[in-house]
Scaffold this motif. Sequence first.
Motif, PDB file in Angstrom:
ATOM      1  N   GLN A 104      45.715  36.502  35.739  1.00 33.38           N
ATOM      2  CA  GLN A 104      44.624  36.251  34.931  1.00 33.38           C
ATOM      3  C   GLN A 104      43.266  36.338  35.579  1.00 33.38           C
ATOM      4  O   GLN A 104      43.193  36.096  36.720  1.00 33.38           O
ATOM      5  N   GLU A 105      42.355  36.893  35.154  1.00 36.15           N
ATOM      6  CA  GLU A 105      41.064  37.350  35.845  1.00 36.15           C
ATOM      7  C   GLU A 105      40.304  36.076  35.485  1.00 36.15           C
ATOM      8  O   GLU A 105      40.146  35.505  34.645  1.00 36.15           O
ATOM      9  N   LYS A 106      38.920  36.124  36.129  1.00 38.36           N
ATOM     10  CA  LYS A 106      37.895  35.083  36.243  1.00 38.36           C
ATOM     11  C   LYS A 106      37.307  34.887  34.821  1.00 38.36           C
ATOM     12  O   LYS A 106      37.039  33.747  34.321  1.00 38.36           O
ATOM     13  N   ASP A 107      37.134  36.115  34.151  1.00 39.50           N
ATOM     14  CA  ASP A 107      36.456  36.145  32.808  1.00 39.50           C
ATOM     15  C   ASP A 107      37.480  35.871  31.501  1.00 39.50           C
ATOM     16  O   ASP A 107      37.182  35.828  30.448  1.00 39.50           O
ATOM     17  N   GLY A 108      38.708  35.327  32.194  1.00 42.72           N
ATOM     18  CA  GLY A 108      39.893  35.102  31.070  1.00 42.72           C
ATOM     19  C   GLY A 108      40.636  36.224  30.570  1.00 42.72           C
ATOM     20  O   GLY A 108      41.747  35.798  29.889  1.00 42.72           O
ATOM     21  N   ALA A 109      40.519  37.298  31.072  1.00 36.31           N
ATOM     22  CA  ALA A 109      41.643  38.383  30.773  1.00 36.31           C
ATOM     23  C   ALA A 109      42.749  38.179  31.373  1.00 36.31           C
ATOM     24  O   ALA A 109      42.953  37.814  32.496  1.00 36.31           O
ATOM     25  N   THR A 110      43.772  38.438  30.741  1.00 36.32           N
ATOM     26  CA  THR A 110      45.353  38.605  31.221  1.00 36.32           C
ATOM     27  C   THR A 110      45.944  39.967  31.375  1.00 36.32           C
ATOM     28  O   THR A 110      45.599  40.659  30.379  1.00 36.32           O
ATOM     29  N   VAL A 111      46.398  40.133  32.316  1.00 38.72           N
ATOM     30  CA  VAL A 111      47.119  41.490  32.603  1.00 38.72           C
ATOM     31  C   VAL A 111      48.630  41.304  32.971  1.00 38.72           C
ATOM     32  O   VAL A 111      48.902  40.301  33.776  1.00 38.72           O
ATOM     33  N   ALA A 112      49.454  42.073  32.061  1.00 37.83           N
ATOM     34  CA  ALA A 112      50.814  42.358  32.732  1.00 37.83           C
ATOM     35  C   ALA A 112      51.165  43.734  33.268  1.00 37.83           C
ATOM     36  O   ALA A 112      50.708  44.649  32.036  1.00 37.83           O
ATOM     37  N   ASN A 113      51.585  44.039  34.046  1.00 39.64           N
ATOM     38  CA  ASN A 113      52.105  45.477  34.745  1.00 39.64           C
ATOM     39  C   ASN A 113      53.412  45.400  34.716  1.00 39.64           C
ATOM     40  O   ASN A 113      54.125  44.739  35.310  1.00 39.64           O
ATOM     41  N   ILE A 114      54.159  46.395  34.565  1.00 41.23           N
ATOM     42  CA  ILE A 114      55.476  47.040  34.746  1.00 41.23           C
ATOM     43  C   ILE A 114      55.149  48.193  35.785  1.00 41.23           C
ATOM     44  O   ILE A 114      54.836  49.171  35.498  1.00 41.23           O
ATOM     45  N   GLN A 115      55.406  47.937  37.178  1.00 38.96           N
ATOM     46  CA  GLN A 115      55.234  48.823  38.073  1.00 38.96           C
ATOM     47  C   GLN A 115      56.768  49.460  38.502  1.00 38.96           C
ATOM     48  O   GLN A 115      57.446  48.844  38.812  1.00 38.96           O
ATOM     49  N   ASP A 116      56.520  50.849  38.245  1.00 36.11           N
ATOM     50  CA  ASP A 116      57.854  51.546  38.289  1.00 36.11           C
ATOM     51  C   ASP A 116      57.592  52.545  39.541  1.00 36.11           C
ATOM     52  O   ASP A 116      56.767  53.621  39.549  1.00 36.11           O
ATOM     53  N   TYR A 117      58.263  52.272  40.631  1.00 40.30           N
ATOM     54  CA  TYR A 117      57.964  53.065  41.840  1.00 40.30           C
ATOM     55  C   TYR A 117      59.099  54.157  42.049  1.00 40.30           C
ATOM     56  O   TYR A 117      58.570  54.878  42.874  1.00 40.30           O
ATOM     57  N   ASP A 118      60.117  54.339  41.377  1.00 39.17           N
ATOM     58  CA  ASP A 118      60.617  55.532  41.397  1.00 39.17           C
ATOM     59  C   ASP A 118      59.858  56.574  40.614  1.00 39.17           C
ATOM     60  O   ASP A 118      59.753  57.833  41.017  1.00 39.17           O
ATOM     61  N   ARG A 119      59.098  56.384  39.434  1.00 34.49           N
ATOM     62  CA  ARG A 119      58.574  57.226  38.861  1.00 34.49           C
ATOM     63  C   ARG A 119      56.914  57.508  38.890  1.00 34.49           C
ATOM     64  O   ARG A 119      56.335  58.203  38.198  1.00 34.49           O
ATOM     65  N   HIS A 133      52.832  50.768  33.638  1.00 33.01           N
ATOM     66  CA  HIS A 133      52.782  50.379  31.986  1.00 33.01           C
ATOM     67  C   HIS A 133      52.103  48.930  31.989  1.00 33.01           C
ATOM     68  O   HIS A 133      52.410  47.880  32.401  1.00 33.01           O
ATOM     69  N   SER A 134      50.862  48.860  31.626  1.00 35.70           N
ATOM     70  CA  SER A 134      49.965  47.827  31.432  1.00 35.70           C
ATOM     71  C   SER A 134      49.527  47.319  29.974  1.00 35.70           C
ATOM     72  O   SER A 134      49.348  48.219  29.310  1.00 35.70           O
ATOM     73  N   PHE A 135      49.676  46.008  29.966  1.00 33.02           N
ATOM     74  CA  PHE A 135      49.319  45.274  28.661  1.00 33.02           C
ATOM     75  C   PHE A 135      48.499  44.137  29.246  1.00 33.02           C
ATOM     76  O   PHE A 135      48.590  43.129  29.948  1.00 33.02           O
ATOM     77  N   ALA A 136      47.101  44.557  28.842  1.00 33.99           N
ATOM     78  CA  ALA A 136      45.890  43.592  28.848  1.00 33.99           C
ATOM     79  C   ALA A 136      45.344  43.010  27.668  1.00 33.99           C
ATOM     80  O   ALA A 136      44.977  43.677  26.898  1.00 33.99           O
ATOM     81  N   THR A 137      45.011  41.729  27.799  1.00 34.98           N
ATOM     82  CA  THR A 137      44.180  41.014  26.802  1.00 34.98           C
ATOM     83  C   THR A 137      42.797  40.530  27.118  1.00 34.98           C
ATOM     84  O   THR A 137      42.768  39.923  28.152  1.00 34.98           O
ATOM     85  N   LEU A 138      41.842  41.260  26.634  1.00 33.76           N
ATOM     86  CA  LEU A 138      40.403  41.135  27.156  1.00 33.76           C
ATOM     87  C   LEU A 138      39.808  39.736  26.630  1.00 33.76           C
ATOM     88  O   LEU A 138      40.520  39.067  25.591  1.00 33.76           O
ATOM     89  N   PRO A 139      38.955  39.406  27.247  1.00 29.84           N
ATOM     90  CA  PRO A 139      38.301  37.973  26.760  1.00 29.84           C
ATOM     91  C   PRO A 139      38.074  37.790  25.395  1.00 29.84           C
ATOM     92  O   PRO A 139      38.066  36.829  24.568  1.00 29.84           O
ATOM     93  N   ASP A 140      37.704  39.019  24.547  1.00 27.65           N
ATOM     94  CA  ASP A 140      37.285  38.785  23.155  1.00 27.65           C
ATOM     95  C   ASP A 140      38.638  39.151  22.214  1.00 27.65           C
ATOM     96  O   ASP A 140      38.421  39.121  20.994  1.00 27.65           O
ATOM     97  N   GLY A 141      40.051  39.181  22.925  1.00 21.18           N
ATOM     98  CA  GLY A 141      41.077  39.322  22.207  1.00 21.18           C
ATOM     99  C   GLY A 141      41.706  40.617  21.980  1.00 21.18           C
ATOM    100  O   GLY A 141      42.884  40.750  21.572  1.00 21.18           O
ATOM    101  N   THR A 142      40.829  41.715  22.615  1.00 23.65           N
ATOM    102  CA  THR A 142      41.314  43.045  22.419  1.00 23.65           C
ATOM    103  C   THR A 142      42.460  43.160  23.373  1.00 23.65           C
ATOM    104  O   THR A 142      42.500  42.708  24.250  1.00 23.65           O
ATOM    105  N   LEU A 143      43.562  43.832  22.736  1.00 22.94           N
ATOM    106  CA  LEU A 143      44.639  43.986  23.421  1.00 22.94           C
ATOM    107  C   LEU A 143      44.944  45.513  23.851  1.00 22.94           C
ATOM    108  O   LEU A 143      44.602  46.442  22.863  1.00 22.94           O
TER     109      LEU A 143
END
Length: 242
Positions: free
Chosen positions: A63-78, A82-92
């Motif tokens: 979670q970032e200072k402005d309230g945004a949340t981020v979830a990453n799937i980091q694939d080191y083979d490929r 793959h990133s999923f972020a929710t911005l402070p205004d609710g934008t996904l």
Amino acid sequence: MSLDRFPVGLEMDVSYPEFQVSLTLLSTTRLKFEIKEGPLARTEVVDIHVLPLGNSLFAVSWQEKDGATVANIQDYDRCLVHSFATLPDGTLLRMTGTFAITRPSDVAFDDRPRRNKALVLEAMTALFQRRDASAVERLYARDYIQHNPGIPQGRAALQALVAGLSEAVHYEPGLVIAEGDLVAIHGRIHGWADRPQVVIDLFRIEGGKLAEHWDVLQDEVPASGARAGIPMFDPGEGSRFQ
């Protein structure tokens, strides 16, 4: 796969369709990101939660200072994130980006050699010890490429070959080495020819299956008949170089 395989110290530039971000994996609990341009531009160090998913995959969330949340799937083979972020205004935001490593990790994180060696060992013993033709479909790619001139092309031909093997055929694995998506295995096979043969098989792995194969076979000469006086093959050689 455990958390100690997380590539601490690694720095990478991730290129998403709309922007680029630089990530530094400071530890298993902290990460620094830097977005240099655009409306999201900023640098921040965040606390992270890391979950190993296996096969060089890690889920990393924060979670970032402005309230945004981020979830990453980091694939080191490929080399994908793959990133999923929710911005402070609710934008996904759902994004997939490729990454380039700008500084290597302090720890080894490429798990492919270990997995690929296990795959090759399973294939060679399933086919040429247990003579299990059903293993071909499970372990070999659908468009499997065969370079041995004495074996017809494709997975179906290999399956037919294994189904018709004599009970005299028996394979002994020895030294196995791997790098990236390539594996070489040194072994000895009985019953394939009139005399035991020492063979080196080279495989290319793609998508977790054997995709391509080369081999070189040589009739075994016993140590007593060798000028150097040492054997061509030692069944214990694999354990000596693990």
